[in-house]
Design an enzyme around this catalytic site. Structure first.
Site, PDB file in Angstrom:
ATOM      1  N   LYS A   1      24.709  40.561  37.438  1.00  0.00           N
ATOM      2  CA  LYS A   1      24.676  40.239  38.881  1.00  0.00           C
ATOM      3  C   LYS A   1      24.202  41.426  39.712  1.00  0.00           C
ATOM      4  O   LYS A   1      23.303  41.291  40.548  1.00  0.00           O
ATOM      5  CB  LYS A   1      26.075  39.818  39.357  1.00  0.00           C
ATOM      6  CG  LYS A   1      26.602  38.557  38.760  1.00  0.00           C
ATOM      7  CD  LYS A   1      27.941  38.166  39.351  1.00  0.00           C
ATOM      8  CE  LYS A   1      29.024  39.190  39.103  1.00  0.00           C
ATOM      9  NZ  LYS A   1      29.315  39.440  37.685  1.00  0.00           N
TER      10      LYS A   1
ATOM     11  N   GLU B   1      33.714  47.722  45.371  1.00  0.00           N
ATOM     12  CA  GLU B   1      32.681  48.308  44.527  1.00  0.00           C
ATOM     13  C   GLU B   1      33.234  49.453  43.685  1.00  0.00           C
ATOM     14  O   GLU B   1      34.166  50.150  44.093  1.00  0.00           O
ATOM     15  CB  GLU B   1      31.562  48.876  45.409  1.00  0.00           C
ATOM     16  CG  GLU B   1      30.541  47.859  45.844  1.00  0.00           C
ATOM     17  CD  GLU B   1      29.562  47.530  44.741  1.00  0.00           C
ATOM     18  OE1 GLU B   1      28.460  48.067  44.729  1.00  0.00           O
ATOM     19  OE2 GLU B   1      29.926  46.707  43.876  1.00  0.00           O
ATOM     20  N   ARG B   2      32.623  49.650  42.527  1.00  0.00           N
ATOM     21  CA  ARG B   2      32.892  50.881  41.778  1.00  0.00           C
ATOM     22  C   ARG B   2      32.170  52.018  42.506  1.00  0.00           C
ATOM     23  O   ARG B   2      31.049  51.836  42.974  1.00  0.00           O
ATOM     24  CB  ARG B   2      32.350  50.779  40.354  1.00  0.00           C
ATOM     25  CG  ARG B   2      32.946  49.646  39.535  1.00  0.00           C
ATOM     26  CD  ARG B   2      32.257  49.564  38.177  1.00  0.00           C
ATOM     27  NE  ARG B   2      32.735  48.416  37.414  1.00  0.00           N
ATOM     28  CZ  ARG B   2      32.203  47.203  37.480  1.00  0.00           C
ATOM     29  NH1 ARG B   2      31.188  46.965  38.303  1.00  0.00           N
ATOM     30  NH2 ARG B   2      32.671  46.210  36.750  1.00  0.00           N
TER      31      ARG B   2
END
Length: 466
Positions: A166, A192-193
């Protein structure tokens, strides 16, 4: 965090006192006036702990959700509010910068000065001001442009489980579209990372598109209150560019499931009874409050592309089902196709778009897309027979369908610019006419004498080598 300077709102300061702290849930008592829901309440040293009012418990107590860490907060500590909601900065000066949910820069540079501040809780624009367009938004990715064309001013979702690509597809769309997009872009990272955010920031700077982009992040390690509101902050900024400056906005969100997940955490902390599969009972309302603000006016459009994590690859999961209903195009990524090495791993039979109509895209595009779907669907049905009896037992016509389907599957693979450093293959941008032409030539059996591998990871059909 100076979004409500003392006396800056022209409202009276309302004093309060902390009566309980349970993780991110804080109860505050106000003896004078009860502040409204969504009010931003401050506490801690220098008012550094920000709490958003979520519920009124009685005529004097408010239950709030902390937007940052509550370490050091104690019962009896002073709290105060001006009754104003959380506000986000808006202005041209945001371009090229990276912000958190409070509108503070997190790119290591000075905060822009003199910006207007707007409440992140804005109503959607009225129906009378909305417009729907019939313009397709071509991306240069073959499978998307032919089978799931995106709508200018619409909402598209990228659905897939963990590790099917994705974020890779989102970053490729940024690379292909931000450069030729006439307006500006906002990237919103929800849960988010930190690695992904840092890489994206660096890649956009290298590509030269950062000066026309705003990035807003609510990272995985942040409290659920911050992750839940970061999408609203990004949307407030997008609405400024659309409404005040009349600019088209490309809004990229990664990942909508993290927004739903943050809402689920908050719902549990607030003591609400969970609904089906443990999700919050207010999920449909919360998602609609975010999605309905993404719309187009006569002056400008917000076009949104959203990644949607699908738990356990189950498209009937309530989070995926509720998200489907808001989208004009749904691109489903398949783990099976990813396992076969077909990248991007788009499932042509589960993906859909309201733009795939002859009146919008033309008769030729529509018929080729229908024929591709029909061929791939027939191949899917024949796979069981092939596995049991072998290809030789099929009729001549069915064998021809299988040969075409296998070549189409490989033709729809494509090397990406954003993965060049990993694969060593230079990225390809393919015009929609070249994609349609390639499919027609495969249907005409022009490549029946070519090995299937010659169509794998190429751009236009002319790159196939016998």
């Amino acid at each position: 965090m100076d979004d409500i300077p003392p006396g800056g709102s022209g409202k009276k300061k309302i004093p309060g006192q902390i009566v309980s702290v349970r993780g991110s849930v804080v109860d505050i008592e106000f003896l004078e006036t009860l502040p409204p829901i969504h009010s931003l309440i401050r506490s801690g040293k220098d008012g550094e702990i920000l709490i958003e009012a979520a519920a009124h418990l009685d005529e004097q107590r408010v239950r709030g959700i902390a937007l940052n860490a509550t370490a050091g907060l104690y019962r009896g500590e002073a709290a105060w509010t001006y009754g104003d909601p959380l506000k986000a900065p808006v202005g041209r000066e945001l371009l090229g910068r990276m912000f958190n949910v409070f509108g503070e820069p997190i790119d290591g540079e000075e905060a822009p000065s003199g910006l207007d501040l707007r409440s992140i809780h804005q109503p959607p624009i009225e129906l009378a001001r909305r417009v729907t367009t019939e313009d397709a938004f071509f991306t240069g990715i073959k499978a998307i442009d032919l089978l799931v064309p995106l709508e200018r001013g619409g909402k598209a979702g990228l659905f897939g489980g963990a590790g099917v690509g994705k974020t890779v597809v989102i970053t490729e769309l940024i690379h292909n579209m931000v450069g030729k997009h006439k307006g500006m872009s906002i990237f919103c990272g929800i849960g988010e990372r930190c690695r992904e955010g840092e890489e994206l920031y660096r890649e956009m700077a290298d590509a030269g598109v950062l000066p026309n982009t705003v990035m807003v992040f609510g990272q995985m390690n942040e409290p659920p209150g911050a992750r839940f509101r970061v999408g609203h902050t990004a949307l407030t900024m997008a609405e400024y560019f659309r409404d005040d400056l009349g600019q088209d906005v490309l809004l990229l969100i990664d990942n909508i499931f993290r927004f739903i997940q943050a809402g689920s955490e908050l719902s549990g902390l607030l003591g609400r009874l969970p609904s089906r599969m443990g999700y919050q009972p207010t999920m449909a309302t919360e998602l609609a409050e975010l999605e309905e603000r993404i719309s187009s006016t006569r002056n400008a459009a917000i076009t949104s592309i959203q990644a949607v994590y699908v738990p356990a690859d189950d498209l009937t999961d309530p989070s995926a089902v509720h998200t489907f209903s808001h989208l004009s195009a749904s691109i489903v990524l398949s783990r099976k196709r990813a396992g076969q090495g077909f990248y991007p791993a788009i499932d042509p039979l589960q993906s859909r778009s309201i733009m795939l109509q002859p009146g919008i895209l033309g008769e030729r595009h529509y018929q080729v897309a229908r024929e591709v779907r029909k061929t791939l669907a027939t191949y899917e049905e024949l796979k069981d027979i092939i596995a049991m009896l072998g290809l030789e037992e099929l009729s001549r016509e069915d064998r021809k369908t299988v040969y075409r389907a296998r070549r189409l599957e490989r033709f729809f693979t494509q090397p990406f610019f954003t993965t060049t450093q990993f694969t060593g293959m230079e990225g390809k941008l393919v015009d929609i006419e070249d994609t349609i032409d390639g499919c027609e030539r495969i249907f005409n059996d022009e490549f029946s004498d070519h090995p299937e591998g010659s169509l794998y990871m190429i751009g236009a059909i002319g790159e196939a080598r016998p």
